[in-house]
Design a protein around this motif. Structure first.
Motif, PDB file in Angstrom:
ATOM      1  N   MET A  58      35.223  27.017  46.384  1.00 13.23           N
ATOM      2  CA  MET A  58      35.389  28.018  47.417  1.00 13.23           C
ATOM      3  C   MET A  58      35.417  29.388  46.752  1.00 13.23           C
ATOM      4  O   MET A  58      36.245  29.649  45.883  1.00 13.23           O
ATOM      5  N   ALA A  59      34.504  30.228  47.133  1.00 15.30           N
ATOM      6  CA  ALA A  59      34.392  31.555  46.530  1.00 15.30           C
ATOM      7  C   ALA A  59      35.415  32.493  47.150  1.00 15.30           C
ATOM      8  O   ALA A  59      35.706  32.434  48.341  1.00 15.30           O
ATOM      9  N   GLN A  60      35.961  33.339  46.309  1.00 16.82           N
ATOM     10  CA  GLN A  60      36.917  34.324  46.797  1.00 16.82           C
ATOM     11  C   GLN A  60      36.157  35.527  47.324  1.00 16.82           C
ATOM     12  O   GLN A  60      35.081  35.864  46.822  1.00 16.82           O
ATOM     13  N   PRO A  61      36.714  36.179  48.332  1.00 22.31           N
ATOM     14  CA  PRO A  61      36.038  37.367  48.858  1.00 22.31           C
ATOM     15  C   PRO A  61      36.005  38.452  47.790  1.00 22.31           C
ATOM     16  O   PRO A  61      36.869  38.509  46.919  1.00 22.31           O
ATOM     17  N   PRO A  62      35.005  39.333  47.835  1.00 16.30           N
ATOM     18  CA  PRO A  62      34.938  40.403  46.829  1.00 16.30           C
ATOM     19  C   PRO A  62      36.152  41.316  46.951  1.00 16.30           C
ATOM     20  O   PRO A  62      36.652  41.566  48.050  1.00 16.30           O
TER      21      PRO A  62
END
Length: 79
Positions: A1-5
């Motif tokens: 799961m990618a973290q938001p910028p």
């Protein structure tokens, strides 16, 4: 799961975050000492100040006055 910028930070934000992270990792969490287990029938010597009239009331019953005080305190404690 990618973290938001992450949004761009100012120097004050970075410092605040760094200080918070440092404090979190270096602050000791206060631990309460384990509560000693009460052993039934074991008495502990203590020093206790009791009003003179109360002490005389229990002592007037003769020997065993300390046990009577203990019984009264146990009853008051709901034990």
């Amino acid at each position: 799961m990618a973290q938001p910028p992450r949004r761009p930070r100012t120097l004050a934000d970075a410092r605040t975050e760094a200080e918070a992270a440092f404090k979190k990792t270096t602050t000791k969490v206060a631990e309460l000492p384990p509560k000693p287990v009460a052993i039934p029938g074991v008495k502990e010597m203590v020093s206790l100040r009791i009003d003179q009239d109360v002490l005389e009331y229990f002592q007037d019953g003769g020997p065993g006055w300390q046990d009577r005080i203990n019984d009264a305190l146990r009853k008051a404690a709901g034990k």
